[in-house]
Every structure is written in structure tokens, then in C-alpha cells.
Design a protein around this motif. Structure first.
Motif, mmCIF file in Angstrom:
data_model
loop_
_atom_site.group_PDB
_atom_site.id
_atom_site.type_symbol
_atom_site.label_atom_id
_atom_site.label_comp_id
_atom_site.label_asym_id
_atom_site.label_seq_id
_atom_site.Cartn_x
_atom_site.Cartn_y
_atom_site.Cartn_z
ATOM 1 N N ILE A 2 0.846 -1.191 0.000
ATOM 2 C CA ILE A 2 0.000 0.000 0.000
ATOM 3 C C ILE A 2 0.878 1.236 0.000
ATOM 4 O O ILE A 2 1.789 1.362 0.827
ATOM 5 C CB ILE A 2 -0.962 0.002 1.205
ATOM 6 C CG1 ILE A 2 -1.946 -1.156 1.067
ATOM 7 C CG2 ILE A 2 -1.687 1.330 1.323
ATOM 8 C CD1 ILE A 2 -2.843 -1.343 2.250
ATOM 9 N N SER A 3 0.588 2.162 -0.905
ATOM 10 C CA SER A 3 1.303 3.431 -0.974
ATOM 11 C C SER A 3 0.738 4.427 0.023
ATOM 12 O O SER A 3 1.483 5.042 0.780
ATOM 13 C CB SER A 3 1.195 4.001 -2.388
ATOM 14 O OG SER A 3 1.635 5.338 -2.429
ATOM 15 N N HIS A 4 -0.602 4.568 0.018
ATOM 16 C CA HIS A 4 -1.249 5.524 0.912
ATOM 17 C C HIS A 4 -2.740 5.238 0.994
ATOM 18 O O HIS A 4 -3.303 4.572 0.135
ATOM 19 C CB HIS A 4 -1.013 6.968 0.446
ATOM 20 C CG HIS A 4 -1.511 7.256 -0.927
ATOM 21 N ND1 HIS A 4 -0.794 6.931 -2.056
ATOM 22 C CD2 HIS A 4 -2.641 7.838 -1.358
ATOM 23 C CE1 HIS A 4 -1.463 7.298 -3.129
ATOM 24 N NE2 HIS A 4 -2.605 7.847 -2.747
ATOM 25 N N VAL A 5 -3.328 5.772 2.043
ATOM 26 C CA VAL A 5 -4.769 5.708 2.269
ATOM 27 C C VAL A 5 -5.217 7.141 2.492
ATOM 28 O O VAL A 5 -4.576 7.887 3.236
ATOM 29 C CB VAL A 5 -5.112 4.850 3.503
ATOM 30 C CG1 VAL A 5 -6.587 4.930 3.836
ATOM 31 C CG2 VAL A 5 -4.678 3.412 3.294
ATOM 32 N N HIS A 6 -6.305 7.532 1.850
ATOM 33 C CA HIS A 6 -6.830 8.896 1.992
ATOM 34 C C HIS A 6 -8.277 8.814 2.468
ATOM 35 O O HIS A 6 -9.097 8.134 1.853
ATOM 36 C CB HIS A 6 -6.775 9.625 0.645
ATOM 37 C CG HIS A 6 -7.236 11.044 0.722
ATOM 38 N ND1 HIS A 6 -8.559 11.398 0.688
ATOM 39 C CD2 HIS A 6 -6.541 12.192 0.838
ATOM 40 C CE1 HIS A 6 -8.657 12.717 0.772
ATOM 41 N NE2 HIS A 6 -7.444 13.218 0.869
ATOM 42 N N ALA A 40 -3.584 16.653 5.104
ATOM 43 C CA ALA A 40 -2.447 16.355 5.973
ATOM 44 C C ALA A 40 -2.099 14.881 5.819
ATOM 45 O O ALA A 40 -2.943 14.073 5.407
ATOM 46 C CB ALA A 40 -2.788 16.667 7.438
ATOM 47 N N GLY A 41 -0.848 14.551 6.157
ATOM 48 C CA GLY A 41 -0.415 13.166 6.033
ATOM 49 C C GLY A 41 0.534 12.756 7.136
ATOM 50 O O GLY A 41 1.340 13.573 7.610
ATOM 51 N N TRP A 42 0.445 11.510 7.553
ATOM 52 C CA TRP A 42 1.286 10.926 8.591
ATOM 53 C C TRP A 42 2.010 9.707 8.038
ATOM 54 O O TRP A 42 1.527 9.050 7.115
ATOM 55 C CB TRP A 42 0.451 10.505 9.797
ATOM 56 C CG TRP A 42 -0.088 11.650 10.570
ATOM 57 C CD1 TRP A 42 0.465 12.218 11.691
ATOM 58 C CD2 TRP A 42 -1.282 12.397 10.306
ATOM 59 N NE1 TRP A 42 -0.321 13.263 12.122
ATOM 60 C CE2 TRP A 42 -1.393 13.399 11.296
ATOM 61 C CE3 TRP A 42 -2.268 12.332 9.318
ATOM 62 C CZ2 TRP A 42 -2.442 14.295 11.337
ATOM 63 C CZ3 TRP A 42 -3.322 13.236 9.349
ATOM 64 C CH2 TRP A 42 -3.399 14.207 10.351
ATOM 65 N N VAL A 43 3.125 9.393 8.677
ATOM 66 C CA VAL A 43 3.945 8.265 8.239
ATOM 67 C C VAL A 43 4.651 7.671 9.453
ATOM 68 O O VAL A 43 4.870 8.357 10.456
ATOM 69 C CB VAL A 43 4.953 8.747 7.158
ATOM 70 C CG1 VAL A 43 5.980 9.689 7.745
ATOM 71 C CG2 VAL A 43 5.604 7.601 6.431
ATOM 72 N N ALA A 44 5.041 6.410 9.356
ATOM 73 C CA ALA A 44 5.842 5.775 10.407
ATOM 74 C C ALA A 44 7.223 6.418 10.421
ATOM 75 O O ALA A 44 7.722 6.853 9.374
ATOM 76 C CB ALA A 44 5.951 4.273 10.151
ATOM 77 N N PRO A 45 7.876 6.497 11.574
ATOM 78 C CA PRO A 45 9.171 7.180 11.651
ATOM 79 C C PRO A 45 10.285 6.483 10.871
ATOM 80 O O PRO A 45 11.283 7.102 10.538
ATOM 81 C CB PRO A 45 9.485 7.215 13.147
ATOM 82 C CG PRO A 45 8.585 6.243 13.780
ATOM 83 C CD PRO A 45 7.410 6.040 12.872
ATOM 84 N N ASP A 46 10.124 5.207 10.555
ATOM 85 C CA ASP A 46 11.193 4.443 9.930
ATOM 86 C C ASP A 46 10.969 4.123 8.452
ATOM 87 O O ASP A 46 11.708 3.331 7.879
ATOM 88 C CB ASP A 46 11.416 3.149 10.709
ATOM 89 C CG ASP A 46 10.174 2.276 10.770
ATOM 90 O OD1 ASP A 46 9.080 2.750 10.394
ATOM 91 O OD2 ASP A 46 10.292 1.121 11.198
ATOM 92 N N ALA A 47 9.949 4.707 7.820
ATOM 93 C CA ALA A 47 9.664 4.395 6.419
ATOM 94 C C ALA A 47 8.945 5.562 5.749
ATOM 95 O O ALA A 47 8.156 6.246 6.399
ATOM 96 C CB ALA A 47 8.796 3.135 6.340
ATOM 97 N N PRO A 48 9.206 5.782 4.456
ATOM 98 C CA PRO A 48 8.537 6.879 3.764
ATOM 99 C C PRO A 48 7.091 6.574 3.386
ATOM 100 O O PRO A 48 6.320 7.467 3.073
ATOM 101 C CB PRO A 48 9.390 7.063 2.509
ATOM 102 C CG PRO A 48 9.976 5.720 2.253
ATOM 103 C CD PRO A 48 10.191 5.106 3.614
ATOM 104 N N PRO A 50 3.765 3.358 4.038
ATOM 105 C CA PRO A 50 2.582 4.022 3.498
ATOM 106 C C PRO A 50 2.265 5.316 4.250
ATOM 107 O O PRO A 50 2.654 5.487 5.398
ATOM 108 C CB PRO A 50 1.468 2.995 3.674
ATOM 109 C CG PRO A 50 1.896 2.168 4.835
ATOM 110 C CD PRO A 50 3.410 2.147 4.790
ATOM 111 N N LEU A 51 1.527 6.159 3.585
ATOM 112 C CA LEU A 51 1.048 7.401 4.175
ATOM 113 C C LEU A 51 -0.419 7.248 4.556
ATOM 114 O O LEU A 51 -1.183 6.592 3.849
ATOM 115 C CB LEU A 51 1.146 8.560 3.175
ATOM 116 C CG LEU A 51 2.533 9.082 2.848
ATOM 117 C CD1 LEU A 51 2.446 10.038 1.666
ATOM 118 C CD2 LEU A 51 3.136 9.785 4.037
ATOM 119 N N PHE A 52 -0.791 7.871 5.655
ATOM 120 C CA PHE A 52 -2.193 7.999 6.046
ATOM 121 C C PHE A 52 -2.551 9.462 5.828
ATOM 122 O O PHE A 52 -1.930 10.348 6.419
ATOM 123 C CB PHE A 52 -2.396 7.608 7.509
ATOM 124 C CG PHE A 52 -3.816 7.744 7.955
ATOM 125 C CD1 PHE A 52 -4.714 6.705 7.783
ATOM 126 C CD2 PHE A 52 -4.267 8.921 8.532
ATOM 127 C CE1 PHE A 52 -6.036 6.835 8.187
ATOM 128 C CE2 PHE A 52 -5.579 9.065 8.932
ATOM 129 C CZ PHE A 52 -6.474 8.019 8.756
#
Length: 133
Positions: A2-6, A40-48, A50-52
């Protein structure tokens, strides 16, 4: 995979105030927030990825949750599931299922369910065995 979820939101300021502390509770970092574009978007600190992401729908139509759609966010511990669920409810979420084991999914699945202020259904879950067991 998964790349991102919007998730579409009706009121960006309200949704931003809801999601910022919830994502912080789950250890996710705010990658960007642009009130002028209402997203707005969030991400895990260790990976670019997936984005939420949250934001106004691209087509300009009203945001509406889908029937049968849900986003499940990974929590590092069962206690974090409990805290995230309580935090979401304190921020205006509606409970869709209290924190607890869901052995019908697998023996260690611990999850909680709620709807954000726009009615989007979310789950916060931990797949690990309870610490110390």
C-alpha cells in the motif's frame, strides 16, 4: 503493498484536531499539513510509506464514508490500542467496538473500532501476544 490511504473529511480543522493526537499516540509522524489545501499526512518514523492522509475530496463533492470500508492502524502494544481508543472517543469518535481480543481473526489479535467525526470507520490493532506471555 500500500502506498497511501486517503480519508475524505468535511471539516479539515476539526479532523486535524482529531487525528494529530491520535496519530501521535500510535507513534506516527506528521509528514505535512496544509490548511490552505485542506489535507495532511502521517507516516511511520522508519519508512517513507505508506502514508495515512486526510483531506477534502478531490472532486469537490461532500466527504462520505463508504459502507464496508475501514482503515486499520497498527498499534505497537495492546495498551496502545486501549489508549488510542480512549483518546479517539475523548476527541469525538463513536465507539464501534471496545478494545479486546478478537480470536476469530487469530489468537493474538487485539483491536478496537471507532468512527471519526466524519463517520469514517477505523480500527486500531495489535497482532502481538501480550507482553510477558
Amino acid at each position: 503493498m500500500i502506498s497511501h490511504v486517503h480519508l475524505g473529511v468535511a471539516d479539515f480543522e476539526r479532523s486535524s484536531a482529531f487525528y494529530k493526537p491520535l496519530m501521535a499516540e500510535l507513534g506516527l509522524l506528521l509528514k505535512f499539513s496544509d490548511a490552505a489545501k485542506a489535507w495532511a499526512g502521517w507516516v511511520a518514523p522508519d519508512a517513507p510509506r505508506p502514508l495515512f492522509l486526510i483531506g477534502k475530496p478531490f472532486d469537490g463533492a461532500a466527504a462520505a464514508p463508504g459502507n464496508g470500508q475501514m482503515v486499520a492502524l497498527l498499534a505497537p502494544t495492546r495498551a496502545s490500542v486501549d489508549h488510542a481508543h480512549a483518546l479517539a472517543l475523548s476527541l469525538g469518535a463513536a465507539c464501534e467496538g471496545a478494545p479486546g481480543l478478537r480470536p476469530q481473526y487469530h489468537p493474538d489479535y487485539y483491536g478496537a473500532y471507532f468512527r471519526d467525526p466524519d463517520g469514517n470507520k477505523l480500527c486500531v490493532c495489535c497482532h502481538d501476544a501480550e507482553a510477558g506471555s
